[in-house]
Design a protein around this motif. Structure first.
Motif, PDB file in Angstrom:
ATOM      1  N   HIS A 138       0.832  -1.205   0.000  1.00  7.78           N
ATOM      2  CA  HIS A 138       0.000   0.000   0.000  1.00  7.78           C
ATOM      3  C   HIS A 138       0.871   1.262   0.000  1.00  7.78           C
ATOM      4  N   GLY A 139       1.900   1.253   0.824  1.00  7.07           N
ATOM      5  CA  GLY A 139       2.778   2.422   0.887  1.00  7.07           C
ATOM      6  C   GLY A 139       3.628   2.590  -0.360  1.00  7.07           C
ATOM      7  N   LEU A 140       4.070   1.480  -0.981  1.00  2.12           N
ATOM      8  CA  LEU A 140       4.883   1.583  -2.194  1.00  2.12           C
ATOM      9  C   LEU A 140       4.081   2.143  -3.357  1.00  2.12           C
ATOM     10  N   VAL A 141       2.822   1.720  -3.483  1.00  2.00           N
ATOM     11  CA  VAL A 141       1.976   2.268  -4.543  1.00  2.00           C
ATOM     12  C   VAL A 141       1.754   3.768  -4.322  1.00  2.00           C
ATOM     13  N   ALA A 142       1.518   4.144  -3.050  1.00  2.00           N
ATOM     14  CA  ALA A 142       1.330   5.564  -2.746  1.00  2.00           C
ATOM     15  C   ALA A 142       2.618   6.360  -2.984  1.00  2.00           C
ATOM     16  N   ALA A 143       3.774   5.722  -2.817  1.00  2.00           N
ATOM     17  CA  ALA A 143       5.041   6.411  -3.052  1.00  2.00           C
ATOM     18  C   ALA A 143       5.219   6.736  -4.535  1.00  2.00           C
ATOM     19  N   VAL A 144       4.860   5.796  -5.407  1.00  2.00           N
ATOM     20  CA  VAL A 144       4.959   6.063  -6.846  1.00  2.00           C
ATOM     21  C   VAL A 144       3.995   7.178  -7.240  1.00  2.00           C
ATOM     22  N   GLU A 145       2.791   7.159  -6.687  1.00  2.00           N
ATOM     23  CA  GLU A 145       1.837   8.227  -6.982  1.00  2.00           C
ATOM     24  C   GLU A 145       2.355   9.580  -6.490  1.00  2.00           C
ATOM     25  N   ASP A 191       8.534  -5.860  -8.724  1.00  2.00           N
ATOM     26  CA  ASP A 191       7.602  -5.983  -9.852  1.00  2.00           C
ATOM     27  C   ASP A 191       6.380  -5.094  -9.656  1.00  2.00           C
ATOM     28  N   CYS A 192       5.922  -5.008  -8.411  1.00  3.78           N
ATOM     29  CA  CYS A 192       4.758  -4.167  -8.122  1.00  3.78           C
ATOM     30  C   CYS A 192       5.074  -2.703  -8.407  1.00  3.78           C
ATOM     31  N   ILE A 193       6.260  -2.242  -7.995  1.00  3.28           N
ATOM     32  CA  ILE A 193       6.636  -0.840  -8.244  1.00  3.28           C
ATOM     33  C   ILE A 193       6.773  -0.586  -9.736  1.00  3.28           C
ATOM     34  N   GLU A 195       5.188  -2.050 -12.249  1.00  5.86           N
ATOM     35  CA  GLU A 195       3.859  -1.969 -12.855  1.00  5.86           C
ATOM     36  C   GLU A 195       3.160  -0.664 -12.476  1.00  5.86           C
ATOM     37  N   THR A 196       3.340  -0.247 -11.229  1.00  3.63           N
ATOM     38  CA  THR A 196       2.699   1.001 -10.796  1.00  3.63           C
ATOM     39  C   THR A 196       3.273   2.205 -11.538  1.00  3.63           C
ATOM     40  N   ILE A 197       4.577   2.215 -11.804  1.00  4.42           N
ATOM     41  CA  ILE A 197       5.191   3.327 -12.542  1.00  4.42           C
ATOM     42  C   ILE A 197       4.612   3.411 -13.946  1.00  4.42           C
ATOM     43  N   LEU A 198       4.457   2.269 -14.609  1.00  8.52           N
ATOM     44  CA  LEU A 198       3.906   2.271 -15.967  1.00  8.52           C
ATOM     45  C   LEU A 198       2.462   2.786 -15.975  1.00  8.52           C
ATOM     46  N   GLU A 199       1.676   2.381 -14.989  1.00 11.21           N
ATOM     47  CA  GLU A 199       0.284   2.833 -14.922  1.00 11.21           C
ATOM     48  C   GLU A 199       0.204   4.334 -14.643  1.00 11.21           C
ATOM     49  N   GLN A 200       1.016   4.810 -13.706  1.00 11.54           N
ATOM     50  CA  GLN A 200       0.965   6.228 -13.368  1.00 11.54           C
ATOM     51  C   GLN A 200       1.487   7.109 -14.508  1.00 11.54           C
ATOM     52  N   ASN A 201       2.437   6.598 -15.275  1.00  8.96           N
ATOM     53  CA  ASN A 201       2.932   7.372 -16.420  1.00  8.96           C
ATOM     54  C   ASN A 201       1.859   7.542 -17.486  1.00  8.96           C
ATOM     55  N   LYS A 202       1.011   6.526 -17.648  1.00  8.00           N
ATOM     56  CA  LYS A 202      -0.095   6.652 -18.600  1.00  8.00           C
ATOM     57  C   LYS A 202      -1.093   7.711 -18.133  1.00  8.00           C
TER      58      LYS A 202
END
Length: 736
Positions: A138-145, A191-193, A195-202
């Motif tokens: 949860h925190g890693l996804v929020a960090a990428v955002e 791997d989770c980070i 994927e999250t970077i690719l989604e947030q870049n879109k």
């Protein structure tokens, strides 16, 4: 050229799951008053901190050092060809069953007091909470955002650049403090980070409030209790994808974790360590006694550059007693590498000695730099005493400890505006003094630099402001054109007068000024060809050239060798520009054609060279031949004097050989009697005259009148009286 480095954004993700409530098993003594404690009083039992407490304390220490040493200035990163803004900001996120963002990228939220108050409200992790509902993801996804969000400084730069907003890069770092299960768990987090970077870049591609992540550095710190074996192995930085790099550190909780975060903050913000030794402080319990303490400070690495400029190496400096430092000095790259036995981690530090007497802040010192400092152990008594001493307006000079020689004061600690700075003092020649002689430069004792030509070169390549209206958008930028011109002018530019011939000749100036141009006109080509023909005419007339004789013996090279050197240098100059245009190539072709001489010209050159060699030999051997002639004459005379019998001396003329034209025929006569030997001492002149007389008497018949003369007079017409009966006297009268 892109702005903002990875250090601009740092996101801390701290695990708040139930397993972080486990004890670190590092004992902390609470009862330190062992001697003054009364009898019968039970001492306090030691306590141990949890993994969560260790992670929070170490991360806040990282935060404190970063905020103490904050860089707001613009720095150019030459290695990565980027413009870096080092105003670093930190975003703090706590992760359990959900993520909790404790602060934002706003400048007013970047304070330690606000963050500590927010962490106190979060509280320790609940050990009775369901572990299945909690995850660090949860925190890693929020960090990428959070990395995709635009900071205030990025927004200001994007607004100012407008059309070139793509120069503003969005890069950042994620530091995750957690207790991982295994290496497989670590790979799953990476791997989770990704994927999250690719989604947030879109999502950021179609938004004005978000920026795509161009680079993300993941630093995963696995924390485990002392006394247990780690389940996660260390791994150096590895590129997962073009957008993500990852490194893993497995560290025991407690002081080991604090040391690891201290090393990471130095690596991430290019910091270095300096240990101040021999600081005199009064003992708290014994006011009449004093002891020497050491205080370690952190600052920017540039404060140590003077050691390398002055030729000092870290190996010559004393190292902190608790550290064993292995120093490596790399030529061209100011690099320091240290290995320490303290805290089982890497540690590097330079030791400077407290210098007495101290100075006041009103005294002026020539400084080459000033850098903010932060004590490594800010709560220790020596650090607190030193900080208070400096904040009261006092300054401390620091010297380099040396085994021999005079001491060198290289740094100074002083405070300005409530902040403490480490000043770098110039220990070499000051720029405020008289400049050194040019013979003391890097090139040795060289005194014939082309100083006047270099001044003219600087005037020709001076930069001037250019308005945007005068700039052609389809052409090169003015700065690019200036760089291209500077490159052309320096392709061949000798620095020393004795190393060049053509730049010392006024006849070559038109060609040298035109050949460096980007394009040539037909008139320019004709001017260059005319210059070449003038040089050919000079060579035909055998005119002298300004060849330097520095370091050579005699007159220097021969005349044809001088012209050969001149043509070679001229061809080298034109060859460096021949590939620019066809007209440049025509100038080179003209030089090559003029250098190929016809056969009769070559024959004339050979005769000239032989004549010059003969003249040089004659000039060189003139004095020697004179000495040889005088020596030969003396030897001949000596041989004649050694002859005892001059009668044996005959001139050997072969009867078969023809007589010389200037020599009378030899007459066969009676041999003349040998000359009587003079009694007594004989002079050299008389001996030589006697010998010549004897030799001449054997060559021809003696003149009759000389033999029959009376009183050196010979009477003419002796038989005239007998024939005519007349007597003729000297006056011409006759008598009978």
């Amino acid at each position: 050229m892109k702005m903002f480095s990875v250090a601009h954004k740092t996101v801390f993700v701290v695990d708040h799951c139930p397993y972080m409530a486990e004890s670190s098993r590092q004992q902390v003594e609470c009862d330190v008053l062992t001697k003054s404690r009364a009898q019968g009083v039970i001492p306090l039992a030691p306590v141990s901190k949890s993994l969560w407490t260790c992670a929070v304390e170490c991360s806040m220490e990282y935060y404190r050092i970063q905020s103490f040493i904050s860089f707001n200035e613009h720095i150019s990163d030459m290695n990565n060809a980027t413009d870096v803004f080092c105003n670093s900001q930190i975003n703090y996120i706590v992760s359990d069953s959900e993520f909790h963002i404790l602060n934002s990228w706003r400048r007013e939220d970047q304070t330690t007091h606000e963050l500590m108050a927010t962490l106190a409200a979060v509280g320790p992790p609940n050990p009775r909470e369901d572990p299945e509902c909690c995850s660090i993801l949860h925190g890693l996804v929020a960090a990428v955002e959070s990395l995709c969000k635009i900071t205030e400084l990025q927004r200001e730069k994007r607004t100012a650049l407008m059309d070139t907003a793509e120069r503003v890069a969005n890069r950042g770092r994620i530091i995750c403090l957690t207790n991982a299960k295994s290496d497989t768990h670590v790979r799953m987090l990476e791997d989770c980070i990704q994927e999250t970077i690719l989604e947030q870049n879109k999502l950021a591609a179609g938004s004005d409030r978000l920026m795509a992540v161009q680079q993300c550095d993941l630093v995963l710190v696995h924390i485990y209790p002392q006394g247990e074996d780690t389940l996660v192995s260390d791994r150096p930085k590895k590129e997962i994808s073009p957008l993500l790099t990852s490194e893993v550190h497995s560290v025991r909780a407690g002081r080991h974790l604090a040391s690891k975060l201290n090393i990471l903050v130095q690596q991430h913000f290019d910091l270095a360590s300096t240990t101040i030794t021999n600081i005199p402080m009064k003992e708290e319990q014994h006011a009449n006694t004093s002891a020497n303490y050491d205080v370690e400070l952190l600052h920017h690495r540039d404060a140590h550059l003077e050691f390398f400029k002055s030729g000092e190496s870290l190996c010559s400096l004393h190292v902190h007693p608790a550290c064993i430092v292995r120093c490596v000095c790399v030529v061209g790259d100011l690099h320091m590498a240290g290995t320490s036995t303290r805290e089982n981690g890497l540690k590097e530090t330079i030791t400077l000695k407290w210098c007495t007497p101290r100075t006041n802040s009103i005294e002026l010192h020539y400084c080459t730099g000033a850098y903010r400092i932060s004590p490594t152990d800010v709560n220790s008594r020596p650090s607190s005493c030193l900080t208070n001493f400096l904040l009261n307006g006092r300054s401390v000079l620091l010297e380099q400890p040396r085994k021999s020689g005079s001491k060198v004061i290289s740094h100074m600690l002083s405070s300005h505006g409530g902040e403490i700075f480490l000043h770098v003092l110039n220990s070499n020649r000051s720029t405020l003094e008289d400049p050194p002689s040019i013979s003391e430069g890097c090139g040795g004792r060289v005194t014939d630099y082309r100083i006047t030509d270099f001044g003219e070169f600087m005037r020709e390549n001076r930069l001037t402001p250019v308005s945007e209206a005068s700039h052609n958008p389809s052409g090169k930028l003015p700065i690019e054109r200036a760089k291209a011109q500077l490159e052309r002018h320096t392709r061949y530019w000798p620095m020393i007068i004795s190393q060049t011939t053509i730049f010392n000749m006024q006849a070559v100036v038109p060609l040298a000024n035109l050949i460096v141009k980007e394009t040539l006109t037909e008139e320019d080509v004709l001017t260059c060809q005319k210059t070449i023909y003038n040089l050919v005419d000079m060579e035909r007339k055998n005119d002298p050239l300004p060849i330097s004789t520095v370091g050579s013996r005699g007159k220097g090279p021969k005349r044809d060798e001088q012209y050969r050197i001149m043509w070679n240098e001229l061809e080298t100059l034109v060859k460096t520009h021949a590939a620019a245009t066809d007209r440049h190539q025509r100038v080179l072709d003209c030089i090559i054609a003029c250098r190929s001489k016809p056969p009769e010209e070559e024959e004339r050159k050979k005769r000239g060279r032989k004549r010059e060699d003969r003249e040089d030999r004659m000039e060189k051997n003139g004095s020697k031949e004179t000495e040889d002639k005088s020596w030969q004459e003396s030897e001949k005379l000596k041989g004649l004097l050694e002859k005892d019998n001059p009668e044996t001396e005959v001139i050997k003329d072969s009867p078969d050989s023809p007589e010389p034209l200037n020599k009378k025929p030899r007459l066969i006569t009676e041999e003349a009697p040998p000359p009587e030997r003079a009694k007594g001492p004989v002079t050299l002149l008389s001996m030589w005259t006697s010998r010549i007389t004897a030799a001449n008497s054997r060559k021809h018949q003696e003149f009759f009148g000389r033999a029959s003369s009376v009183n050196s007079k010979f009477e003419l017409y002796q038989h005239l009286k007998d024939e005519s009966g007349m007597d003729i006297h000297e006056n011409g009268k006759t008598s009978r």
